[in-house]
Scaffold this motif. Structure first.
Motif, PDB file in Angstrom:
ATOM      1  N   GLY A  28      48.886  28.210  40.910  1.00 51.58           N
ATOM      2  CA  GLY A  28      48.076  29.379  40.577  1.00 51.58           C
ATOM      3  C   GLY A  28      46.768  29.446  41.336  1.00 51.58           C
ATOM      4  O   GLY A  28      45.948  30.341  41.080  1.00 51.58           O
ATOM      5  N   GLY A  29      46.553  28.516  42.262  1.00 49.96           N
ATOM      6  CA  GLY A  29      45.364  28.560  43.101  1.00 49.96           C
ATOM      7  C   GLY A  29      44.183  27.752  42.609  1.00 49.96           C
ATOM      8  O   GLY A  29      43.072  27.868  43.148  1.00 49.96           O
ATOM      9  N   ALA A  30      44.394  26.899  41.602  1.00 45.55           N
ATOM     10  CA  ALA A  30      43.299  26.077  41.080  1.00 45.55           C
ATOM     11  C   ALA A  30      43.113  24.820  41.919  1.00 45.55           C
ATOM     12  O   ALA A  30      44.049  24.332  42.554  1.00 45.55           O
ATOM     13  CB  ALA A  30      43.559  25.692  39.628  1.00 45.55           C
ATOM     14  N   VAL A  42      43.225  31.271  37.304  1.00 49.87           N
ATOM     15  CA  VAL A  42      42.541  30.008  37.624  1.00 49.87           C
ATOM     16  C   VAL A  42      42.216  29.877  39.112  1.00 49.87           C
ATOM     17  O   VAL A  42      41.753  28.828  39.555  1.00 49.87           O
ATOM     18  CB  VAL A  42      43.389  28.791  37.175  1.00 49.87           C
ATOM     19  CG1 VAL A  42      43.539  28.767  35.668  1.00 49.87           C
ATOM     20  CG2 VAL A  42      44.765  28.777  37.859  1.00 49.87           C
ATOM     21  N   GLN A  43      42.435  30.921  39.867  1.00 49.34           N
ATOM     22  CA  GLN A  43      42.252  30.821  41.312  1.00 49.34           C
ATOM     23  C   GLN A  43      40.815  30.415  41.660  1.00 49.34           C
ATOM     24  O   GLN A  43      39.849  30.958  41.126  1.00 49.34           O
ATOM     25  CB  GLN A  43      42.589  32.149  41.979  1.00 49.34           C
ATOM     26  CG  GLN A  43      42.719  32.042  43.491  1.00 49.34           C
ATOM     27  CD  GLN A  43      43.380  33.279  44.082  1.00 49.34           C
ATOM     28  OE1 GLN A  43      43.460  34.311  43.436  1.00 49.34           O
ATOM     29  NE2 GLN A  43      43.856  33.178  45.313  1.00 49.34           N
ATOM     30  N   ASN A  44      40.724  29.399  42.512  1.00 50.71           N
ATOM     31  CA  ASN A  44      39.455  28.854  43.012  1.00 50.71           C
ATOM     32  C   ASN A  44      38.610  28.172  41.932  1.00 50.71           C
ATOM     33  O   ASN A  44      37.448  27.842  42.187  1.00 50.71           O
ATOM     34  CB  ASN A  44      38.625  29.948  43.707  1.00 50.71           C
ATOM     35  CG  ASN A  44      39.345  30.533  44.909  1.00 50.71           C
ATOM     36  OD1 ASN A  44      39.999  29.801  45.659  1.00 50.71           O
ATOM     37  ND2 ASN A  44      39.239  31.840  45.097  1.00 50.71           N
ATOM     38  N   ILE A  90      33.603  21.786  36.637  1.00 52.81           N
ATOM     39  CA  ILE A  90      34.917  21.844  35.989  1.00 52.81           C
ATOM     40  C   ILE A  90      34.932  22.996  34.977  1.00 52.81           C
ATOM     41  O   ILE A  90      34.081  23.083  34.094  1.00 52.81           O
ATOM     42  CB  ILE A  90      35.251  20.500  35.306  1.00 52.81           C
ATOM     43  CG1 ILE A  90      35.479  19.426  36.380  1.00 52.81           C
ATOM     44  CG2 ILE A  90      36.494  20.634  34.420  1.00 52.81           C
ATOM     45  CD1 ILE A  90      35.768  18.046  35.817  1.00 52.81           C
ATOM     46  N   SER A  91      35.918  23.878  35.105  1.00 48.15           N
ATOM     47  CA  SER A  91      35.986  25.089  34.281  1.00 48.15           C
ATOM     48  C   SER A  91      36.744  24.882  32.979  1.00 48.15           C
ATOM     49  O   SER A  91      36.490  25.585  31.990  1.00 48.15           O
ATOM     50  CB  SER A  91      36.662  26.220  35.066  1.00 48.15           C
ATOM     51  OG  SER A  91      35.932  26.529  36.227  1.00 48.15           O
ATOM     52  N   ALA A  92      37.704  23.948  32.958  1.00 50.30           N
ATOM     53  CA  ALA A  92      38.509  23.737  31.751  1.00 50.30           C
ATOM     54  C   ALA A  92      39.163  22.366  31.830  1.00 50.30           C
ATOM     55  O   ALA A  92      39.379  21.821  32.919  1.00 50.30           O
ATOM     56  CB  ALA A  92      39.572  24.819  31.604  1.00 50.30           C
TER      57      ALA A  92
END
Length: 466
Positions: free
Chosen positions: A31-33, A7-9, A67-69
């Protein structure tokens, strides 16, 4: 904490800021999100903002760009009776929806495992009844056997709040249908189905949808071993679907009451004895009758499931049997809290409905039964066939007098409060009898929850100790 991988970035949205939602937001950030959050409660949103979380109104479509998820808490409906508006918005925007269980399974394994002597494993337990006891019992057996282990999910610690795995560790998870229904990754090493009975039907669009949610743990996950309770047709169907024939020992059939000798691997309990069969031969037997932490046929089913799961990862029958005897049971679930003057005192405050109370009433002999509270629709008339061992009932709470009219010829006394019930039972109980709190009712007339009711009962009993 288990940092979420992959999930990074990315910008990930979290819906619902209870225990699991807060833990999910922290694990995603680790995790970098880039994490944005939303909750229906204005006060909860204010507190989240004060804590430094980025609150974003996810009910507005214009806020979904990038937004990715969307990660949702398990209590929030995603399909039936209707999707939550934020989840419906994610569907409309084509944004994948997941939960913390899905994130756990895709993040648990790390490159560090290459240095381990023994690969960590996951045992996941689902079912309608007994899954908390079964999960706790598996964890207890592993601890007693000296295996590194953690417990979480629907019991204890949220999955993303667990510690990263240690060499050879076994993580034991209790998973509800709410959790298995939505998770996009489900990959336990051993999956357990205790049993099936109707529950949460509005959330799953009926019994078929409820079973489908449970089935996903096996169909989606492809566990190395599947431990299946086959006392209901759904379990028999699932075992048949997963196996390549009766001799396929990747499926371990479990029963309380049925004799299962024809299969490649089975574990069953009859007349108080647990038996393990492999390829038509009995290879182990345990007398469960004196295991005080697992009374009754329903707990013998839990014992069979836990035995099968721990045998599947290599524990010996003697290790498991020894651990059975030191298991004290979960609080408020057929929990023996004291034995005073030959009288056993049992706290089953979790028995808030007729079905649960029936199981408790068949687990003991010569019972002085404490029941009542805020009765549920239909009352307790259906309990009459299970009252043969009840010497006397002590009826408390809002529905005490109503219950008195529904228990046939059973001797009773309406005593109103728990204090009076315990005092009267203590005065009248004889050696060899069991005083059983199995209310068959909710607690909300006198207590905020069943835990507080059970704690009050336990405190009153402990005050009787000489």
């Amino acid at each position: 904490m288990i940092p979420v991988q992959g999930v990074q970035n990315q910008t990930i949205a979290v819906l619902g800021l209870g225990r699991s939602g807060r833990a999910t937001a922290a694990a995603l950030a680790a995790g970098g999100a880039r994490v944005v959050v939303w909750d229906d409660g204005a006060d909860i949103r204010e507190q989240a903002a004060a804590d430094g979380l980025h609150v974003l109104d996810l009910t507005r479509e214009q806020n979904w760009d990038g937004i990715s998820a969307l990660i949702t808490s398990p209590g929030i409906p995603h399909l039936y009776p209707a999707p939550h508006p934020v989840i419906a918005c994610a569907y409309a925007m084509g944004v994948p929806v997941d939960n913390d269980i899905g994130l756990f399974f895709r993040s648990f394994a790390t490159p560090e495992w290459e240095r381990f002597d023994s690969t960590p494993r996951v045992i996941a337990v689902t079912g309608s009844n007994g899954k908390s006891t079964t999960t706790a019992l598996i964890h207890h057996i592993l601890k007693e056997a000296g295996r590194p282990t953690q417990i979480g999910g629907n019991i204890g610690t949220g999955v993303l709040s667990l510690e990263p795995a240690h060499d050879g560790e076994v993580v034991v998870l209790e998973l509800s249908s709410y959790q298995t229904d939505l998770a996009r990754a489900l990959t336990p090493d051993v999956a357990v189905l205790t049993n099936m009975s109707p529950d949460h039907l509005d959330r799953h669009g009926g019994y078929g949808g409820y079973f489908a949610a449970k089935r996903r743990l096996f169909a989606e996950g492809g566990p190395d071993r599947a431990v299946i309770g086959v006392d209901e047709v759904e379990g028999r169907y699932l075992a048949d679907q997963l196996g390549m024939g009766p001799g396929d020992d990747r499926v371990i059939r479990v029963s309380s009451g049925q004799k299962l000798e024809r299969f490649g691997w089975s574990v069953f309990a009859r007349k108080g004895f647990l038996s393990e069969y492999r390829k038509g031969r009995q290879i182990a037997s345990i007398d469960l009758r004196e295991v005080t932490g697992l009374p009754g046929a329903h707990n013998h089913q839990n014992a069979c499931a836990a035995y099968a799961a721990t045998r599947a990862i290599g524990l010996a029958p003697r290790e498991i049997e020894s651990a059975f005897h030191s298991f004290q049971g979960l609080p408020h679930r057929s929990q023996t809290v004291a034995e005073i003057g030959g009288v056993r005192w049992v706290n089953d405050s979790k028995a808030t409905n007729v079905d649960a109370a029936a199981k408790a009433l068949t687990a003991f002999k010569r019972i002085r039964w404490i029941a009542g509270g805020l009765g549920k629709e239909g009352g307790i008339a259906d309990l009459q066939p299970y009252l043969g061992e009840v010497v006397k009932a002590y009826l408390i709470g809002h529905s005490g007098r109503d219950f008195a009219l529904q228990i046939g010829q059973t001797a009773y006394e309406v005593v109103e409060t728990m204090d009076q019930a315990v005092a009267r039972a203590a005065a009248e109980a004889q050696p060899g009898e069991t005083v059983l709190l199995a209310p068959a009712a909710a607690s909300f007339d006198q207590y905020p929850n069943f835990e507080k009711r059970g704690e009050h009962f336990t405190a009153l009993v402990q005050a009787l100790q000489p």
